[in-house]
Design a protein around this motif. Sequence first.
Motif, short mmCIF file in Angstrom:
data_model
loop_
_atom_site.label_atom_id
_atom_site.label_comp_id
_atom_site.label_asym_id
_atom_site.label_seq_id
_atom_site.Cartn_x
_atom_site.Cartn_y
_atom_site.Cartn_z
N ALA A 39 -75.73 -45.12 18.34
CA ALA A 39 -75.60 -44.42 19.48
C ALA A 39 -74.08 -44.59 19.83
N GLY A 40 -73.49 -43.38 20.30
CA GLY A 40 -72.29 -43.20 20.67
C GLY A 40 -71.66 -42.32 21.86
N THR A 41 -70.41 -42.40 22.38
CA THR A 41 -69.99 -41.51 23.20
C THR A 41 -69.47 -40.08 22.66
N GLU A 42 -69.11 -39.32 23.57
CA GLU A 42 -68.53 -38.18 22.98
C GLU A 42 -67.18 -38.37 22.34
N GLN A 43 -66.99 -37.73 21.06
CA GLN A 43 -65.70 -37.97 20.55
C GLN A 43 -64.38 -37.35 20.96
N ARG A 44 -63.36 -37.98 21.08
CA ARG A 44 -62.05 -37.54 21.39
C ARG A 44 -61.36 -37.10 20.25
N SER A 45 -60.62 -36.08 20.28
CA SER A 45 -59.51 -35.85 19.08
C SER A 45 -58.26 -35.66 19.60
N TYR A 46 -57.37 -35.94 18.69
CA TYR A 46 -55.80 -36.05 18.92
C TYR A 46 -55.24 -35.29 17.92
N PRO A 47 -54.34 -34.61 17.92
CA PRO A 47 -53.40 -34.09 16.67
C PRO A 47 -52.51 -35.29 16.02
N VAL A 48 -52.42 -35.44 14.91
CA VAL A 48 -51.55 -36.36 14.39
C VAL A 48 -50.24 -35.73 13.87
#
Length: 88
Positions: A39-48
Motif C-alpha cells: 500500500a502506498g501514497t500518491e507518487q510525486r515526480s521531479y525532473p532530473v
Amino acid sequence: MYPNDTPTLPSAGHAEIRIVAATPEAARAVAEVIRRCFAGTEQRSYPVPEGGTRLHLTVDTESAAGPALSWLTTSRPLTRTGAHVDEV
C-alpha cells in the motif's frame, strides 16, 4: 543533489522509495509493480537536471501483500549496508 532532498525519516512501518528513469513512463511502470506489493501514497515526480524523471513514493511495509510479504518475513539484513557510491 536534487531539490527537495532534505533527508527525513518516514514513520515506523513505512519506506520512502525513489525511482530515477529516463522517461516518466518507465518510472511509473516500476512504481506500479511496487504498488502491487505494498500500500502506498500518491507518487510525486521531479525532473532530473540531466534529463529524465525522478519519482518518489512512500509505501507501508506493514501492509505488504503477496510476494513482498513472504520476502519480508524471511529476509535477513545484509552484512554490507550504507549509501551507494553516488549517494550522500
